[in-house]
Design a protein around this motif. Structure first.
Motif, PDB file in Angstrom:
ATOM      1  N   ALA A  67       0.713  -1.096   0.088  1.00 30.42           N
ATOM      2  CA  ALA A  67       0.076  -0.038   0.029  1.00 30.42           C
ATOM      3  C   ALA A  67       0.784   1.228  -0.072  1.00 30.42           C
ATOM      4  CB  ALA A  67      -0.859  -0.123   1.243  1.00 30.42           C
ATOM      5  N   ILE A  68       0.311   2.216  -0.702  1.00 25.83           N
ATOM      6  CA  ILE A  68       1.162   3.609  -0.619  1.00 25.83           C
ATOM      7  C   ILE A  68      -0.158   4.675   0.019  1.00 25.83           C
ATOM      8  CG2 ILE A  68       2.115   5.281  -1.760  1.00 25.83           C
ATOM      9  CD1 ILE A  68       3.037   3.265  -4.119  1.00 25.83           C
ATOM     10  N   VAL A  69       0.531   5.047   1.141  1.00 23.67           N
ATOM     11  CA  VAL A  69      -0.549   5.981   1.479  1.00 23.67           C
ATOM     12  C   VAL A  69      -0.056   7.334   1.888  1.00 23.67           C
ATOM     13  CG1 VAL A  69      -1.950   6.375   3.672  1.00 23.67           C
ATOM     14  CG2 VAL A  69      -1.548   3.917   2.783  1.00 23.67           C
ATOM     15  N   GLU A  70      -0.764   8.171   1.288  1.00 25.62           N
ATOM     16  CA  GLU A  70      -0.617   9.555   1.515  1.00 25.62           C
ATOM     17  C   GLU A  70      -0.719   9.917   3.036  1.00 25.62           C
ATOM     18  OE1 GLU A  70       0.762  12.351  -0.582  1.00 25.62           O
ATOM     19  OE2 GLU A  70       0.090  13.901   0.561  1.00 25.62           O
ATOM     20  N   ILE A  71      -0.292  10.677   3.589  1.00 26.96           N
ATOM     21  CA  ILE A  71      -0.611  11.154   4.991  1.00 26.96           C
ATOM     22  C   ILE A  71      -1.713  12.576   4.579  1.00 26.96           C
ATOM     23  CG2 ILE A  71      -0.075  12.373   7.097  1.00 26.96           C
ATOM     24  CD1 ILE A  71       2.516  10.984   7.055  1.00 26.96           C
ATOM     25  N   ASN A  72      -2.840  12.166   5.401  1.00 29.53           N
ATOM     26  CA  ASN A  72      -3.666  13.410   5.075  1.00 29.53           C
ATOM     27  C   ASN A  72      -3.505  14.342   6.122  1.00 29.53           C
ATOM     28  OD1 ASN A  72      -5.938  15.056   4.894  1.00 29.53           O
ATOM     29  ND2 ASN A  72      -7.540  13.306   4.390  1.00 29.53           N
ATOM     30  N   THR A  73      -2.925  15.535   5.595  1.00 34.06           N
ATOM     31  CA  THR A  73      -2.741  16.459   6.641  1.00 34.06           C
ATOM     32  C   THR A  73      -3.949  17.433   7.359  1.00 34.06           C
ATOM     33  OG1 THR A  73      -2.453  18.103   4.565  1.00 34.06           O
ATOM     34  CG2 THR A  73      -0.263  17.118   5.342  1.00 34.06           C
ATOM     35  N   ASN A  74      -4.909  16.937   6.560  1.00 31.63           N
ATOM     36  CA  ASN A  74      -6.231  17.544   7.162  1.00 31.63           C
ATOM     37  C   ASN A  74      -6.868  17.050   8.350  1.00 31.63           C
ATOM     38  OD1 ASN A  74      -6.197  19.611   5.096  1.00 31.63           O
ATOM     39  ND2 ASN A  74      -6.991  18.122   3.489  1.00 31.63           N
ATOM     40  N   PRO A  90       2.036  -4.449   3.747  1.00 32.63           N
ATOM     41  CA  PRO A  90       3.355  -3.396   3.862  1.00 32.63           C
ATOM     42  C   PRO A  90       2.978  -2.278   3.286  1.00 32.63           C
ATOM     43  CG  PRO A  90       3.983  -5.434   2.838  1.00 32.63           C
ATOM     44  CD  PRO A  90       2.311  -5.533   3.110  1.00 32.63           C
ATOM     45  N   THR A  91       2.915  -1.132   4.157  1.00 34.74           N
ATOM     46  CA  THR A  91       2.775   0.029   3.664  1.00 34.74           C
ATOM     47  C   THR A  91       3.634   1.297   3.604  1.00 34.74           C
ATOM     48  OG1 THR A  91       0.365  -0.126   4.816  1.00 34.74           O
ATOM     49  CG2 THR A  91       1.009   2.024   4.518  1.00 34.74           C
ATOM     50  N   ILE A  92       3.527   1.796   2.802  1.00 37.17           N
ATOM     51  CA  ILE A  92       4.554   2.985   2.354  1.00 37.17           C
ATOM     52  C   ILE A  92       3.797   4.222   2.666  1.00 37.17           C
ATOM     53  CG2 ILE A  92       5.912   4.091   0.687  1.00 37.17           C
ATOM     54  CD1 ILE A  92       6.225   0.881  -0.426  1.00 37.17           C
ATOM     55  N   MET A  93       4.505   4.946   3.502  1.00 40.66           N
ATOM     56  CA  MET A  93       3.607   6.140   3.657  1.00 40.66           C
ATOM     57  C   MET A  93       4.672   7.370   2.996  1.00 40.66           C
ATOM     58  SD  MET A  93       1.400   5.336   5.762  1.00 40.66           S
ATOM     59  CE  MET A  93       1.008   7.019   6.692  1.00 40.66           C
ATOM     60  N   THR A  94       3.461   8.330   2.624  1.00 39.94           N
ATOM     61  CA  THR A  94       4.263   9.145   1.637  1.00 39.94           C
ATOM     62  C   THR A  94       3.614  10.571   2.167  1.00 39.94           C
ATOM     63  OG1 THR A  94       4.698  10.143  -0.616  1.00 39.94           O
ATOM     64  CG2 THR A  94       2.534   9.025  -0.346  1.00 39.94           C
ATOM     65  N   SER A  95       4.243  11.746   1.772  1.00 37.07           N
ATOM     66  CA  SER A  95       3.888  12.984   2.460  1.00 37.07           C
ATOM     67  C   SER A  95       4.805  14.133   1.705  1.00 37.07           C
ATOM     68  CB  SER A  95       3.649  13.197   3.872  1.00 37.07           C
ATOM     69  OG  SER A  95       3.361  14.387   4.350  1.00 37.07           O
ATOM     70  N   ASN A  96       4.280  15.292   1.617  1.00 37.14           N
ATOM     71  CA  ASN A  96       4.892  16.423   1.526  1.00 37.14           C
ATOM     72  C   ASN A  96       5.582  16.789   2.832  1.00 37.14           C
ATOM     73  OD1 ASN A  96       4.321  16.999  -1.031  1.00 37.14           O
ATOM     74  ND2 ASN A  96       2.050  17.401  -0.441  1.00 37.14           N
ATOM     75  N   ILE A  97       5.023  16.414   3.836  1.00 33.84           N
ATOM     76  CA  ILE A  97       5.799  16.936   5.121  1.00 33.84           C
ATOM     77  C   ILE A  97       6.789  15.965   5.375  1.00 33.84           C
ATOM     78  CG2 ILE A  97       5.463  17.083   7.576  1.00 33.84           C
ATOM     79  CD1 ILE A  97       2.299  17.480   6.585  1.00 33.84           C
ATOM     80  N   HIS A  98       7.769  16.204   5.625  1.00 32.92           N
ATOM     81  CA  HIS A  98       8.960  15.354   5.824  1.00 32.92           C
ATOM     82  C   HIS A  98       9.614  15.448   7.320  1.00 32.92           C
ATOM     83  CE1 HIS A  98       9.916  16.848   1.732  1.00 32.92           C
ATOM     84  NE2 HIS A  98       8.959  15.873   1.647  1.00 32.92           N
ATOM     85  N   CYS A  99       8.691  15.928   8.265  1.00 31.69           N
ATOM     86  CA  CYS A  99       9.465  16.152   9.569  1.00 31.69           C
ATOM     87  C   CYS A  99       9.534  14.780  10.074  1.00 31.69           C
ATOM     88  CB  CYS A  99       8.470  17.053  10.383  1.00 31.69           C
ATOM     89  SG  CYS A  99       7.029  16.230  11.014  1.00 31.69           S
ATOM     90  N   ILE A 100      10.812  14.921  10.700  1.00 31.20           N
ATOM     91  CA  ILE A 100      11.277  13.745  11.320  1.00 31.20           C
ATOM     92  C   ILE A 100      10.243  12.993  12.213  1.00 31.20           C
ATOM     93  CG2 ILE A 100      12.375  14.663  13.186  1.00 31.20           C
ATOM     94  CD1 ILE A 100      13.775  11.634  11.490  1.00 31.20           C
ATOM     95  N   SER A 101       9.738  13.607  12.965  1.00 26.68           N
ATOM     96  CA  SER A 101       8.909  12.977  13.958  1.00 26.68           C
ATOM     97  C   SER A 101       7.563  12.405  13.266  1.00 26.68           C
ATOM     98  CB  SER A 101       8.191  14.138  14.851  1.00 26.68           C
ATOM     99  OG  SER A 101       7.297  15.003  14.057  1.00 26.68           O
ATOM    100  N   THR A 102       7.265  12.853  12.238  1.00 29.31           N
ATOM    101  CA  THR A 102       6.074  12.277  11.125  1.00 29.31           C
ATOM    102  C   THR A 102       6.624  10.938  10.786  1.00 29.31           C
ATOM    103  OG1 THR A 102       5.116  14.439  10.778  1.00 29.31           O
ATOM    104  CG2 THR A 102       4.599  12.594   9.274  1.00 29.31           C
ATOM    105  N   VAL A 103       7.589  11.111  10.232  1.00 30.28           N
ATOM    106  CA  VAL A 103       8.482   9.932   9.574  1.00 30.28           C
ATOM    107  C   VAL A 103       8.615   8.700  10.573  1.00 30.28           C
ATOM    108  CG1 VAL A 103      10.517   8.846   8.579  1.00 30.28           C
ATOM    109  CG2 VAL A 103       9.687  11.535   7.875  1.00 30.28           C
ATOM    110  N   MET A 104       8.881   9.344  11.830  1.00 28.92           N
ATOM    111  CA  MET A 104       9.164   8.205  12.653  1.00 28.92           C
ATOM    112  C   MET A 104       7.901   7.722  13.180  1.00 28.92           C
ATOM    113  SD  MET A 104      12.222   9.947  14.966  1.00 28.92           S
ATOM    114  CE  MET A 104      12.459   8.899  16.134  1.00 28.92           C
TER     115      MET A 104
END
Length: 564
Positions: A67-74, A90-104
């Motif tokens: 799965a590829i999932v966009e983090i919904n910032t809303n 298995p899920t791959i997250m993706t986002s425009n936001i790359h802050c480390i805490s989000t990634v983590m």
DNA sequence: AAAGCAATAT
DNA sequence: AATATTGCTT
């Protein structure tokens, strides 16, 4: 969906035909991504709604490989629900936001990878590597576990530092285990170029195959030779591991090698790491270099991981200052002669600690005291009561052990209790029970204050306690005060200033101080010195034909020795 | 069986 | 370097 290796080998033109679940609530970006994926011959199922995607996953899990999932910032919880729910995918997250805490957070929740947008073809090409293969008969999973372990530890720490802890995190934390024989899904990371993020997914989401729970409660491992259920545990919180692993997470292109190395190290053969004990710590807030291993929240429990019954290498106990303190407390409480491993163990109440561990530590502890402390005493000023040393407080839950006052001076502040020496870096561990302690000559791993020359732990490190200094500084200079502390026992020369008295051998030092005391009779005698009796002095003087008292009686030096 | 010590292994 | 382990004695 989990594929077996057979599936894989039978898969024609893999990864063509890979079924990708795409969840992106922005239909534009979803369409764009879809077309990219399809260009690579992936089969894409697009969802713009999390719930729909989830129901699709639950109703026909076999329809998706990744799965590829966009983090919904809303959304306040931006698509994490999917991540948390679709554990088997298995899920791959993706986002425009790359802050480390989000990634983590994503990784902690089980994401296999975090891809920064925009998603280039480059980035998408390898998503197949996350497909959860059921690596039957292979132990590729091995290489994954340690990463997971480290990562999880890291995340734990990270979150502890402020970020909210997710419920799942605890679970993942517990997964810090080496599973040697897990039939675990693996992506074959050893064979294929690794994707940017370590594939800890399967590990992190182990709940799928039950391993996680399995291990979670086996912090007590029976040892064949031990009947008391002693278990081994190890530390998860290795600073280094964490530190090294930290970077790669957020930075896919980054120093992955570091991690790989780390991984290799961990895996290599047998190193199993598990937990660190930490326990409820009352007074001590040891903030040391090792503090990570004993953070307050860690404190109440062991994140134990357990060992696979099958094969489990013994792990080492991390004798953190806090743990050592606990140990010392137990020893003190028991009294030195009652302090035997089993009782100490009881008192310490540290889950997972074994009698052997304690015995080993006790052995070292005793050696230390035996070899180090006596030496110090011998060189020091005459003790009023030498016997006290051997029978120090058996019920020492008192602020100052009886002999304390006899000792010249504790180098550091007097610790209110045994326990908690306030030093920032745990120096003088062995001394926390009231012995005057400076660092022994031998190397000792608990270093003095950072910034202070490690070899110079002598007195200058800390100001002498009041009681001491007031009596003392009158008599002698700072250096002389140091003399008392350091006497000739330790070889701290390298750390001392060139002009310091410490260079002199003990005898000379003593003589010098004695002389000074004699020269300035109006000042109080240094501790440990008794004035000669008047009779003795008079006798000596008359022997020398002196009937009046000159202001400075150098000749008394020798008689002083004779009479004290 | 547990403790303790010393030597040795990891 | 710090612990664990082992072997031996008590």
């Amino acid at each position: 969906m989990i594929c077996t290796t057979n599936d894989l080998s039978a898969w024609k033109d893999f990864p063509k035909g890979l079924k990708v679940l795409l969840l992106d609530e922005d239909s534009n970006s979803a369409a764009e991504l879809k077309s990219k994926l399809e260009a690579m011959d992936y089969i894409v199922y697009t969802f713009c709604n999390e719930n729909e995607a989830l129901s699709a996953v639950s109703s026909r899990p076999e329809s998706f490989h990744v799965a590829i999932v966009e983090i919904n910032t809303n959304k306040k919880n931006g698509s994490f629900k999917f991540l948390e729910t679709a554990k088997d995918l298995p899920t791959i997250m993706t986002s425009n936001i790359h802050c480390i805490s989000t990634v983590m957070k994503c990784i902690a929740l089980g994401a296999v990878e975090f891809l920064k947008k925009p998603l280039s073809e480059e980035k998408l090409r390898n998503i197949w590597q996350h497909v959860a293969f059921n690596a039957v008969g292979t132990d590729l999973s091995e290489s994954v576990k340690p990463v997971e372990e480290s990562l999880v530890s890291m995340l734990y720490l990270q979150l502890e530092n402020g970020e909210p802890k997710d419920k799942d995190l605890d679970k993942t934390q517990d997964a810090s285990v080496i599973h040697e024989n897990d039939p675990e899904p693996s992506t074959g990371s050893d064979k294929y170029p690794a994707p940017s993020t370590p594939q800890i997914e399967q590990g992190g989401r182990l709940s799928a195959n039950g391993d996680c729970q399995d291990h979670a409660n086996c912090s007590i491992e029976k040892e064949s030779s031990e009947q008391d259920g002693e278990s081994k545990s190890v530390e998860t919180t290795s600073d280094n591991t964490i530190a090294e692993v930290t970077i790669p997470v957020g930075q896919p292109q980054g120093p992955r090698d570091t991690m790989v190395t780390e991984e290799a190290d961990l895996v290599d053969g047998t190193k199993g790491k598990s937990t660190t004990y930490s326990q409820t710590e009352n007074g001590v807030n040891s903030k040391n270099s090792q503090a990570v291993a004993e953070k307050p929240s860690t404190v109440s429990g062991i994140h134990s991981s357990c060992l696979n019954k099958a094969n489990r290498k013994k792990s080492k106990v991390d004798w953190t200052p806090a743990l050592h303190k606990k140990f010392v407390q137990a020893v003190d409480q028991l009294g030195i002669d009652q302090a035997i491993p089993s009782r100490i163990l009881e008192l310490m109440k540290i889950e997972g600690l074994t009698r052997h561990n304690v015995a080993s530590h006790l052995q070292k502890y005793r050696m230390h005291r035996k070899h180090i402390l006596p030496k110090e005493d011998d060189r020091r000023w005459p003790q009023r009561d030498q016997t006290q040393r051997s029978c120090y407080p058996h019920k020492p839950i008192i602020a100052f052990p009886p002999h304390y006052s006899n000792h010249v001076v504790p180098v550091g502040p007097l610790y209110p209790m045994w326990g908690a020496p306030p030093y920032p870096s745990s120096i003088q561990m062995w001394g926390s029970q009231g012995y005057p302690l400076w660092q022994p000559t031998e190397s000792w791993h608990w270093k003095p204050y950072p910034g202070v020359h490690a070899d110079a732990w002598g007195c200058p490190v800390m100001p002498p306690p009041h009681g001491y200094s007031s009596a003392f500084t009158q008599v002698s200079s700072y250096q002389n005060a140091s003399v008392f502390h350091c006497s000739g026992t330790m070889d701290n020369r390298s750390g001392m200033p060139p002009n310091s008295v410490e260079h002199q051998p003990a005898e000379e030092v003593i003589d010098k101080v004695v002389k000074e005391a004699i020269n300035k009779p109006w000042l109080p005698l240094p501790l440990g010195l008794k004035p000669p009796s008047t009779d003795t002095v008079l006798a000596e003087l008359s022997k020398q034909g002196i009937s009046t008292f000159p202001p400075h009686i150098y000749g008394l030096n020798s008689s002083c020795h004779g009479t004290t």
